[in-house]
Motif scaffolding. Structure first.
Motif, short mmCIF file in Angstrom:
data_model
loop_
_atom_site.label_atom_id
_atom_site.label_comp_id
_atom_site.label_asym_id
_atom_site.label_seq_id
_atom_site.Cartn_x
_atom_site.Cartn_y
_atom_site.Cartn_z
N UNK A 307 0.82 -1.21 0.00
CA UNK A 307 0.00 0.00 0.00
C UNK A 307 0.86 1.26 0.00
N UNK A 308 1.96 1.25 0.73
CA UNK A 308 2.83 2.41 0.74
C UNK A 308 3.38 2.70 -0.65
N UNK A 309 3.82 1.66 -1.36
CA UNK A 309 4.31 1.84 -2.73
C UNK A 309 3.18 2.30 -3.66
N UNK A 310 1.98 1.78 -3.46
CA UNK A 310 0.86 2.22 -4.28
C UNK A 310 0.52 3.68 -4.06
N UNK A 311 0.59 4.13 -2.81
CA UNK A 311 0.35 5.54 -2.54
C UNK A 311 1.42 6.41 -3.20
N UNK A 312 2.68 5.98 -3.17
CA UNK A 312 3.73 6.73 -3.83
C UNK A 312 3.51 6.77 -5.34
N UNK A 313 3.02 5.65 -5.92
CA UNK A 313 2.72 5.65 -7.35
C UNK A 313 1.58 6.61 -7.68
N UNK A 314 0.53 6.63 -6.86
CA UNK A 314 -0.59 7.52 -7.12
C UNK A 314 -0.17 8.98 -6.97
N UNK A 315 0.60 9.29 -5.96
CA UNK A 315 1.09 10.66 -5.78
C UNK A 315 1.96 11.07 -6.96
#
Length: 782
Positions: A307-315
């Motif tokens: 989830x942390x990597x996904x949030x970084x991708x979305x940002x």
């Protein structure tokens, strides 16, 4: 003009210095080149036998030395040659460019050799400079740039090409990759047709730099990410004729779709109430394992997990959308604003729960673990901040064309700020976006929109007051103070009862840190360095717009007073001037006092303040007429000059300044009044208290009341009533005295009458008796 000696010194030093020692002399050599701009840019044909005839020989000798070093076997010599080529091209003009074809090919060859990375990075900078200078000469472009540019692009892509087993570039640091990306960005705009065949290779080599995550092998710095995004957007320049706009829109929509697919994964812990208005259908998401996304295809972004990597991708993707609005386009484009607002509405509808026990109200997915939900709440403010930056970029690019979006954006700001206002980064971004919105549509906002922005106004004032050492928090009661002190120290409270018989509460079984009671304002308030932080700067720049770009009638008196107080305490000149220019009037039509005295006191020598003060004072003593009941906000300035006088003296001075001769005439006419009790018609009162016709006592009272027109609201209450009462009392006493002097004594020892009406009748009767006596005397004489 004599030949500069630097050219001869430079040639002799290059001939006598070993190639391995040249790098440490590069600063000196470059300084010599910069002083030889005139001979390097002059024609190489020698004319005459003067000293200037030596210039072509020395220039030719210099070029020969540089070419020998560039094609030599010494890496140090090649480094010195690259430095000298960059300097010669910068000062040599067209003469140096037309003879630089061997240098271009030699520099491209250096990129393919195992030279140090510093030499290759300097080669990239030098070649980019040469290609950019060649753009102004079409003949040189055809002869030199077009044949060599494909070789240069191939060498650059080989330098940053990732290895087959990972996305990490092979033996290439981020600084060199950034130099290559910046170079290709400049050349794509200048040579789009030549760079068109390399678009697919560029996307494949740099796809990991667009929105990198913590699960990627490449750790891209922020500057590299911005450069890569800029290059990806500039690739639409390479589209065939009339196709660049379509490619731009297509790439933008693909990025929005990537944002939605990433949001499907990271928002799987929430049952979303959002429904797409543009036709996007969310994909089914697995609830087992960790969220993941991305792909291995050349057009897809790298794979991410967690989830942390996904949030970084979305940002990163949202920031990529921001770059779309900050990069110029080759032609006019059609922006899919509906799809962008649909994406931001989806993101802003997911907010933090109000408390730990109210998570069920958000609509959580019970199939997702508690740890993933907690991690989602931790990354959500960063996603919201990126969303507000996207709105800021849209407004900055569209300008007034973004006016229809203002209401929707303001609603999203209100939701985000209510949820994430505890973070300084969120508040700072909110202040920046709110300022853009107020400039765009502030005066047209309805009352509901202004009410939704009230928390932002209060938070802005609080941040400024805390930065300047003032806090709006009221001191709590003694019992509450002890409770808070013990709570901050981590103490446990037992059962305590507050007794307020003597006004002070007592608590039992309380263990706390006694030092907490000794905390002073200096220890609890931010230091002076915090006042210049980005948060305080954003808040201070936003504060004046609450006064100048918001309908003041929609603000409550408490909020307007808080803004004025913040402007005064923080010495914000722009906000104080805006407050003076936009006075506040409540729902009953009463104007609030101006803060002009504070502005003049804090900025006594400021020209803008002096111009404002002077013009407002002039507006208060002349101009258009108005009735006595009306009140002009500028009239408050006249009260500044009246405060030093006594109330009676102020009234007399105002009447004297208005028209001294007319006042004397009115007094004489009042003394000759016949007392018939007939009330004259009141005449209109002009601005400043001038009365055209005042021949009655009522007109005198009205003239005495006139200075109240230029008295502010705070003095128009008790002070104004006292002035009017005093004038009326003096006029009544004068009338009574005159009547008593003219009335004769009564039969019972001169006892006064019981009422004013009786006295009037007696006065009339006496006048009638006198007239009868006079008539009798006339008859007797006859």
């Amino acid at each position: 003009m004599s030949l500069p000696p630097d050219l001869g010194v430079l040639c002799r030093r290059l001939a006598s210095t070993p190639a391995d020692d040249l790098p440490r002399f590069c600063p000196l050599l470059v300084s010599h080149v910069l002083r030889c701009g005139e001979p390097l840019s002059s024609s190489q044909e020698a004319k005459g036998k003067d000293k200037l005839a030596e210039a072509p020989v020395l220039v030719h000798r210099l070029r020969t030395h540089i070419t020998t070093l560039l094609t030599g076997k010494s890496p140090a010599g090649r480094f010195a040659a690259v430095c000298l080529i960059k300097a010669v091209v910068d000062v040599g003009g067209w003469e140096s460019l037309r003879s630089s074809d061997p240098w271009i090919r030699g520099l491209i060859a250096v990129l393919q050799k195992p030279d140090p990375l510093a030499t290759k990075e300097l080669c990239i900078v030098t070649l980019t400079r040469i290609f950019m200078l060649l753009q102004g000469y079409q003949t040189l472009v055809r002869e030199m740039a077009t044949p060599t540019l494909p070789s240069y692009a191939t060498a650059c892509l080989q330098l940053i090409k990732p290895s087959a087993e990972s996305d990490k570039p092979s033996r290439t640091p981020a600084s060199v990759i950034e130099a290559v990306v910046c170079s290709l960005s400049n050349l794509v705009a200048l040579y789009p047709t030549t760079m068109r065949p390399f678009c697919a290779q560029i996307r494949s080599a740099l796809r990991g730099c667009i929105a990198p995550t913590s699960s990627d092998a490449l750790l891209a710095p922020h500057s590299l990410k911005e450069s890569a995004r800029h290059l990806f957007i500039m690739l639409h320049y390479t589209a065939p004729k009339e196709g660049s706009g379509n490619d731009w829109v297509k790439a933008l929509r693909a990025s929005v779709k990537d944002c939605h697919s990433t949001a499907d994964q990271i928002f799987r812990a929430v049952h979303e109430s959002w429904k797409s208005s543009t036709g996007y259908i969310s994909k089914s998401v697995r609830t087992d394992g960790e969220p993941l996304g991305g792909g291995e295809a050349g057009e897809e972004l790298p794979v991410w997990t967690g989830l942390r990597a996904g949030a970084e991708r979305l940002i990163g993707l949202i920031e990529y959308l921001v770059e779309y609005f900050q990069t110029p386009t080759k032609a006019a484009v059609t922006i899919p604003l509906g799809e962008l607002l649909d994406l931001t509405a989806r993101i802003t509808l997911i907010i933090l729960p109000a408390s730990a026990g109210s998570e069920e109200s958000v609509g959580l997915n019970v199939a997702i673990g508690r740890d993933e939900k907690a991690e989602l709440w931790s990354v959500l403010p960063d996603i919201h901040t990126a969303t507000m930056r996207l709105h800021t970029a849209i407004i900055g690019r569209l300008g007034e064309s973004a006016l229809p979006l203002a209401t929707d954006i303001l609603d999203q700001i209100a939701r985000i700020f209510k949820s994430d206002h505890y973070l300084p980064s969120v508040r700072e971004t909110t202040y920046i976006l709110t300022k853009e919105l107020l400039v765009l549509s502030g005066p047209t906002l309805p009352r509901l929109a202004v009410d939704s922005a009230t928390p932002v106004i209060q938070s802005c004032c609080k941040d400024i007051l805390l930065a300047v050492g003032h806090s709006e928090d009221k001191a709590p009661a003694p019992a509450t103070t002890a409770t808070l002190a013990a709570a901050h120290s981590g103490a446990k409270f037992g059962a305590a009862k507050a007794k307020s018989s003597n006004g002070a509460g007592k608590q039992n079984n309380v263990t706390g840190n006694a030092d907490a009671f000794l905390a002073t304002r200096a220890a609890t308030c931010p230091s002076g360095a915090a006042a210049v932080s980005s948060l305080v700067s954003s808040a201070s720049s936003l504060l004046p717009f609450f006064l100048s770009h918001l309908p003041q009638c929609h603000l409550s008196p408490e909020v307007r007073g808080q803004v004025d107080r913040t402007a005064i305490l923080s010495a914000n000149k722009d906000a104080m001037i805006a407050s003076c220019l936009h006075p506040y009037k409540d729902s009953r039509g009463r104007y609030y006092p101006s803060i002009l005295p504070f502005l003049v006191r804090q900025f006594p020598r400021d020209q803008a303040v002096e111009v404002l003060r002077t013009n407002l004072l002039r507006g208060g003593v002349g101009g258009r007429g108005q009735t006595a009941e009306a009140w002009d906000p500028h009239a408050e300035l006249d009260d500044l000059s009246l405060d030093a006088m006594d109330e009676d003296e102020a009234a007399a001075a105002a009447a004297k300044n208005q028209d001294g001769e007319r006042a004397e005439e009115d007094t004489a006419m009042a003394d000759d009044d016949d007392g018939d009790g007939e009330e004259k018609e009141k005449k209109p009162v002009g601005f400043g208290g001038w009365i055209p016709q005042a021949d009655t006592a009522a007109a005198s009272v009205e003239a005495a009341e006139q200075p109240a027109v230029v008295v502010p609201m705070k003095r128009k209450g008790a002070d104004h009533a006292e002035r009017v009462a005093a004038v009326k009392k003096r006029d009544t006493r004068s009338k009574t005295t005159e009547a008593a002097a003219a009335k004769p004594a009564t039969e019972d020892g001169g006892k006064d009458s019981d009422s004013d009406s009786d006295g009037s009748v007696q006065l009339d009767m006496t006048l009638d008796d006198d007239e009868e006596d006079e008539d009798d005397e006339d008859d007797e004489d006859r």
